[in-house]
Design a protein around this motif. Structure first.
Motif, short mmCIF file in Angstrom:
data_model
loop_
_atom_site.label_atom_id
_atom_site.label_comp_id
_atom_site.label_asym_id
_atom_site.label_seq_id
_atom_site.Cartn_x
_atom_site.Cartn_y
_atom_site.Cartn_z
N PHE A 1 0.83 -1.20 0.00
CA PHE A 1 0.00 0.00 0.00
C PHE A 1 0.87 1.26 0.00
N THR B 1 -11.18 -5.59 1.19
CA THR B 1 -11.63 -4.24 1.53
C THR B 1 -11.55 -3.34 0.30
N GLN C 1 -10.76 -0.38 -2.06
CA GLN C 1 -9.70 0.61 -1.96
C GLN C 1 -10.20 1.99 -2.33
N ASP C 2 -9.69 3.00 -1.61
CA ASP C 2 -9.96 4.37 -2.02
C ASP C 2 -8.86 4.84 -2.97
N ASN D 1 -5.08 4.41 -2.07
CA ASN D 1 -4.50 3.06 -2.00
C ASN D 1 -3.80 2.82 -0.66
N ARG D 2 -4.47 3.22 0.42
CA ARG D 2 -3.94 2.97 1.75
C ARG D 2 -4.45 1.64 2.29
N CYS D 3 -3.76 1.10 3.28
CA CYS D 3 -4.19 -0.14 3.90
C CYS D 3 -5.50 0.09 4.65
N PRO D 4 -6.24 -0.97 4.97
CA PRO D 4 -7.53 -0.80 5.66
C PRO D 4 -7.43 -0.01 6.96
N GLN E 1 -6.97 3.59 6.04
CA GLN E 1 -8.22 4.10 5.47
C GLN E 1 -9.21 4.48 6.55
N LEU F 1 -15.17 4.25 3.14
CA LEU F 1 -15.07 2.80 3.04
C LEU F 1 -16.45 2.15 3.18
#
Length: 214
Positions: A5, A23, A25-26, A29-32, A35, A45
């Motif tokens: 990420f 999950t 992605q926004d 592109n960050r990890c959950p 996010q 999300l």
């Protein structure tokens, strides 16, 4: 190994990681976890998760249940922290979560979540979750607001029932009460459609009245 990420984090190589890999992605592109580190990110999300309800290939039911539990944990665990905005936006997050939960989970899964929530966070928090799902059910069925015109006698009974259901959604104490409300919401949707159709037919008749007398 390069990061998966943009935030520099990777998912754990475990069942948890496998579930979180689904999950949505926004754009960042960050990890959950990253996010959902802010109310804005979590709301985004939840909206993206809700959109999967209409996807050609919906999420596996076990993954849906995991992600619903995960997102609930992310804001409930921070609900008392003054920093970050979770305390201030708790109600907004709760009801957004309720709409996503109502969309993604069937009744059996909601019961499973309820039992998990009751064990992890206590009965008071679990009841709040049920109330959020109940309110979401009324909105999804189009019976969360009165039918206009509100002063029409023909609509008085239906509108009183809508108000009663809203009050009951805010006071759910058990999963069994949620089931009663879910069934009631579906029946009210049907009744609203019938009454609205009847009103349209009556109005069309009134419009033709003068012309028909000539």
């Amino acid at each position: 190994m390069s990061a998966m990420f943009s935030c520099g984090h990777e998912l754990p190589k475990s069942r948890v990681g496998a579930n979180l890999a689904h999950t949505p992605q926004d754009s960042s592109n960050r990890c959950p976890d990253c996010q959902t580190s802010s109310p804005v990110g979590l709301l985004s999300l939840l909206k993206n998760l809700e959109d999967t309800c209409e996807a050609d290939e919906p999420l596996d039911e076990n993954i849906s249940l995991y992600l619903i539990t995960y997102t609930f944990h992310r804001f409930v665990s921070q609900r008392k922290a003054p920093e970050g905005g979770f305390k201030r936006q708790f109600d907004t997050l709760l009801y957004a979560w309720g709409e996503t939960c109502h969309c993604l989970l069937d009744r059996k899964q909601i019961l499973s979540f309820y039992r998990t929530a009751k064990g992890r966070w206590g009965s008071d928090i679990a009841k709040l979750a049920l109330r959020a799902v109940g309110t979401a059910a009324l909105k999804a069925n189009g019976v969360h607001t009165s039918i206009p015109p509100e002063n029409a006698e023909i609509l008085a009974t239906v509108n009183r029932m809508i108000e009663l259901m809203k009050e009951r959604a805010r006071s759910i104490e058990s999963f069994e009460q949620l089931l009663i409300l879910l069934n009631g919401a579906a029946m009210l949707r049907m009744l609203r459609g019938q009454v609205t159709f009847a009103l349209v037919q009556l109005e069309e008749g009134y419009t033709r009245w003068d012309a028909a007398g000539k």
